[in-house]
Every structure is written in structure tokens, then in C-alpha cells.
Design a protein around this motif. Sequence first.
Motif, PDB file in Angstrom:
ATOM      1  N   VAL A   1       1.068  -1.045  -0.108  1.00  0.00           N
ATOM      2  CA  VAL A   1      -0.011   0.061  -0.120  1.00  0.00           C
ATOM      3  C   VAL A   1       0.939   1.221  -0.012  1.00  0.00           C
ATOM      4  O   VAL A   1       1.930   1.261   0.523  1.00  0.00           O
ATOM      5  N   VAL A   2       0.497   2.198  -0.685  1.00  0.00           N
ATOM      6  CA  VAL A   2       1.218   3.595  -0.628  1.00  0.00           C
ATOM      7  C   VAL A   2       0.184   4.795  -0.040  1.00  0.00           C
ATOM      8  O   VAL A   2      -1.067   4.919  -0.542  1.00  0.00           O
ATOM      9  N   ILE A   3       0.692   5.271   0.858  1.00  0.00           N
ATOM     10  CA  ILE A   3      -0.167   6.534   1.434  1.00  0.00           C
ATOM     11  C   ILE A   3       0.638   7.591   1.351  1.00  0.00           C
ATOM     12  O   ILE A   3       1.642   7.911   1.747  1.00  0.00           O
ATOM     13  N   GLU A   4      -0.217   8.754   0.802  1.00  0.00           N
ATOM     14  CA  GLU A   4       0.657  10.120   0.363  1.00  0.00           C
ATOM     15  C   GLU A   4       0.556  11.005   1.701  1.00  0.00           C
ATOM     16  O   GLU A   4       1.290  11.668   1.861  1.00  0.00           O
ATOM     17  N   LYS A   5      -0.497  11.090   2.478  1.00  0.00           N
ATOM     18  CA  LYS A   5      -0.886  11.644   3.527  1.00  0.00           C
ATOM     19  C   LYS A   5      -1.168  10.916   4.738  1.00  0.00           C
ATOM     20  O   LYS A   5      -2.005  10.003   4.636  1.00  0.00           O
ATOM     21  N   ILE A   6      -0.301  11.436   5.910  1.00  0.00           N
ATOM     22  CA  ILE A   6      -0.679  10.510   7.147  1.00  0.00           C
ATOM     23  C   ILE A   6      -1.606  11.706   7.759  1.00  0.00           C
ATOM     24  O   ILE A   6      -1.720  12.859   7.662  1.00  0.00           O
ATOM     25  N   GLY A   7      -2.316  10.950   8.434  1.00  0.00           N
ATOM     26  CA  GLY A   7      -3.472  11.843   9.494  1.00  0.00           C
ATOM     27  C   GLY A   7      -2.989  12.738  10.466  1.00  0.00           C
ATOM     28  O   GLY A   7      -1.854  12.351  11.204  1.00  0.00           O
ATOM     29  N   ALA A   8      -3.294  13.957  10.847  1.00  0.00           N
ATOM     30  CA  ALA A   8      -3.012  14.745  11.476  1.00  0.00           C
ATOM     31  C   ALA A   8      -3.317  14.395  12.908  1.00  0.00           C
ATOM     32  O   ALA A   8      -2.706  15.012  13.945  1.00  0.00           O
ATOM     33  N   LYS A   9      -4.129  13.715  13.168  1.00  0.00           N
ATOM     34  CA  LYS A   9      -4.841  13.496  14.448  1.00  0.00           C
ATOM     35  C   LYS A   9      -3.928  12.502  15.410  1.00  0.00           C
ATOM     36  O   LYS A   9      -3.686  11.126  14.826  1.00  0.00           O
ATOM     37  N   PRO A  10      -3.146  12.828  16.386  1.00  0.00           N
ATOM     38  CA  PRO A  10      -2.309  11.786  17.359  1.00  0.00           C
ATOM     39  C   PRO A  10      -3.407  10.592  17.613  1.00  0.00           C
ATOM     40  O   PRO A  10      -4.281  10.358  17.761  1.00  0.00           O
ATOM     41  N   ILE A  11      -2.215   9.430  17.669  1.00  0.00           N
ATOM     42  CA  ILE A  11      -2.943   8.041  17.927  1.00  0.00           C
ATOM     43  C   ILE A  11      -2.955   8.213  19.347  1.00  0.00           C
ATOM     44  O   ILE A  11      -2.526   8.594  20.349  1.00  0.00           O
ATOM     45  N   GLU A  12      -4.312   7.867  19.715  1.00  0.00           N
ATOM     46  CA  GLU A  12      -4.646   7.468  21.158  1.00  0.00           C
ATOM     47  C   GLU A  12      -4.605   6.116  21.495  1.00  0.00           C
ATOM     48  O   GLU A  12      -5.218   5.210  20.844  1.00  0.00           O
ATOM     49  N   GLY A  13      -3.504   5.944  22.505  1.00  0.00           N
ATOM     50  CA  GLY A  13      -3.454   4.636  23.085  1.00  0.00           C
ATOM     51  C   GLY A  13      -2.352   3.827  22.181  1.00  0.00           C
ATOM     52  O   GLY A  13      -1.323   4.783  21.843  1.00  0.00           O
ATOM     53  N   THR A  14      -2.308   2.753  21.658  1.00  0.00           N
ATOM     54  CA  THR A  14      -1.140   2.123  21.258  1.00  0.00           C
ATOM     55  C   THR A  14      -1.479   1.303  19.673  1.00  0.00           C
ATOM     56  O   THR A  14      -2.724   1.021  19.726  1.00  0.00           O
ATOM     57  N   VAL A  15      -0.540   1.527  18.832  1.00  0.00           N
ATOM     58  CA  VAL A  15      -0.836   0.800  17.565  1.00  0.00           C
ATOM     59  C   VAL A  15       0.157  -0.304  17.505  1.00  0.00           C
ATOM     60  O   VAL A  15       1.357  -0.065  17.698  1.00  0.00           O
ATOM     61  N   LYS A  16      -0.429  -1.467  17.220  1.00  0.00           N
ATOM     62  CA  LYS A  16       0.424  -2.633  16.730  1.00  0.00           C
ATOM     63  C   LYS A  16       0.392  -2.779  15.413  1.00  0.00           C
ATOM     64  O   LYS A  16      -0.451  -3.266  14.684  1.00  0.00           O
ATOM     65  N   LEU A  17       1.737  -3.070  14.728  1.00  0.00           N
ATOM     66  CA  LEU A  17       1.765  -3.070  13.377  1.00  0.00           C
ATOM     67  C   LEU A  17       1.975  -4.925  13.080  1.00  0.00           C
ATOM     68  O   LEU A  17       2.405  -5.586  13.686  1.00  0.00           O
TER      69      LEU A  17
END
Length: 302
Positions: A30-46
Amino acid sequence: MTKDNNKEQYIDYDFILGKGIADYSDGDIVVIEKIGAKPIEGTVKLDMVLMIYCLKGRIQGEINGKTWLAEEGDVVICLPNSYLSNYMMTPDFDSRIIGLSYDAIRNNIPMTKDALDLLSYVSKNPIIHLDAERQDLINKYYSIIDHKIKQPHNLFHKEIMHSIFTCTVFELCAIIAPHVNYTRDGGSMKQANLLFHKFINLLSKNEGRTCSVKKYAEELCITPKYLSFICKQVSGKTALEWIHEYTVKSIERYLKHSNLSIKEIADRLGFPNLSFFGKFTKNYLGVSPTEYRRQQSMKKEV
């Protein structure tokens, strides 16, 4: 999926597609040109490899509990099973993001000793700084990627895109390589990396046939528990997950490219009966072996 109790999000290929933020996707990349500006709440696991190339501004966050800061010209490489949290960015932040599935990495980057050393380095040093010359090089690669994304997707488009992505990844590997303390046969290679490399070789030679963790551990003269421990330590996945992954790829290969019957495939891969083979295939591919083969045949006819 999202876990409401602790706001932990499990991020994989399907999650990104579900959010509708991908500018390109083909099943593995996947290719994403823009990352969201809203901070992550909690934790993200990849559950994938995520590469964030900073074009402008700064982004800061935590990877596995350690704070990192990336600026213009930096590449952030997040490996599978990494935990991300508390990211924030400057108002002028701009980036390009590429996500690679397990299959994309495994099919394009051989798990050699050097590759394992490099992954070990990246797990501890996720920020890669590019000088002006290398920024220009990566920008040229991305220009080609961007051009191909915007062009009509004709025959061999996916294969072309994968080739471009593979070249880009290897360019990054070449940039990282001088910083890695490589080890050779007879050198000081850590035992865990060496055993994992031997395990992967055994999996390759076994060609996807079903086999227990215990059997592989016996061949390596270690306990099943220790084999799973070193696999998790080095790669982020257990020994059983690796075994199943190789089996699934063999099932896909036989169903797509062979004239073997379903029973012949099951027998060749060592399944005890057709029922177990069917349940295993549906669990990992989402459909029965017969339906998967039918779907692949329809794709060839299009």
C-alpha cells in the motif's frame, strides 16, 4: 480491529484498506501520500512493515516504548509486531508512506544471514537519515512509483510495481548496510539468528509440507519452546506461524499453477485427510480449495 479496553489498534493491510487512506494497493503493498494529523490515542500494533519517508517538517512518537524524532530526509522503518504510540507532527509535515505485507517482504527479500543482521539493526535503530544525494535517489524512485500509480493499470502492472518497490527497499538496505555489524560463518553471529536462519532453510527444503514444531526442533537439537522463542525474538512470529505461512504459500502455488487434484495436493503436503486440508485452507485463504482454484482461474480469463 480495535480493542476498546485499552484503545489498542491492530494495524495491517486490511485495516488500511478499510480506512480508505491508501492511494495504491495491490494485495501486498500500500502507498499512502498523507498521514493523518490526529495523534494516535493509545497504542498501535503493526502486522506489516511500515516505511515513512519525511519530505518536510518533523514527526515524533514512540516505537516499542522508546521516543523517536524524524525530520526532513529521514525514513522511519517500523517492523511487524512493533508498538507505536503518541505520535505528533509539525503543521508543515509532509510524507510518503509505504506499507509492505509479510508476503511482500518474504517473497522479495531472501532471509539470509545479512538480512537478519540488518533487520536486527533496524529494530533498534528505526530512523534512517538520508543525505542530499540519497534523498534525491529515493525521490526519483518515488517519482516513478507515483507515475505508475496514476497511469492505467495494464497487464503486468502489479509485477512492475513490485519490481520498483523491491529496488527501493534494496536501496534503503544499501544505505543502512554500512552501519550494521555483519557477522559471517566462523564469526560472532548470535546463536538466535543462526538458529533462525537454519530453521528457515529447513522450511524452504520442506516445501510447505505439514510438520510439527517438535520435528524441526529435533533437527536443530533444541526444544520446541526454545525454537518458538528465538523465532519470536528474531522475526516477531512464532515457529508455528512460520510453518503455516510456508504451507499456505505452497497451497496457493499448487492451486494456482498445477493440475494436481485437491486430494493430491493434500497428500503431497502431508495433510491427514481432505477435511483437515479444507478447513486449514479456508482458515487462511478465506475459501475452500476448490473455490480458491475457481477464483484464480477466473482471474486468468479476465
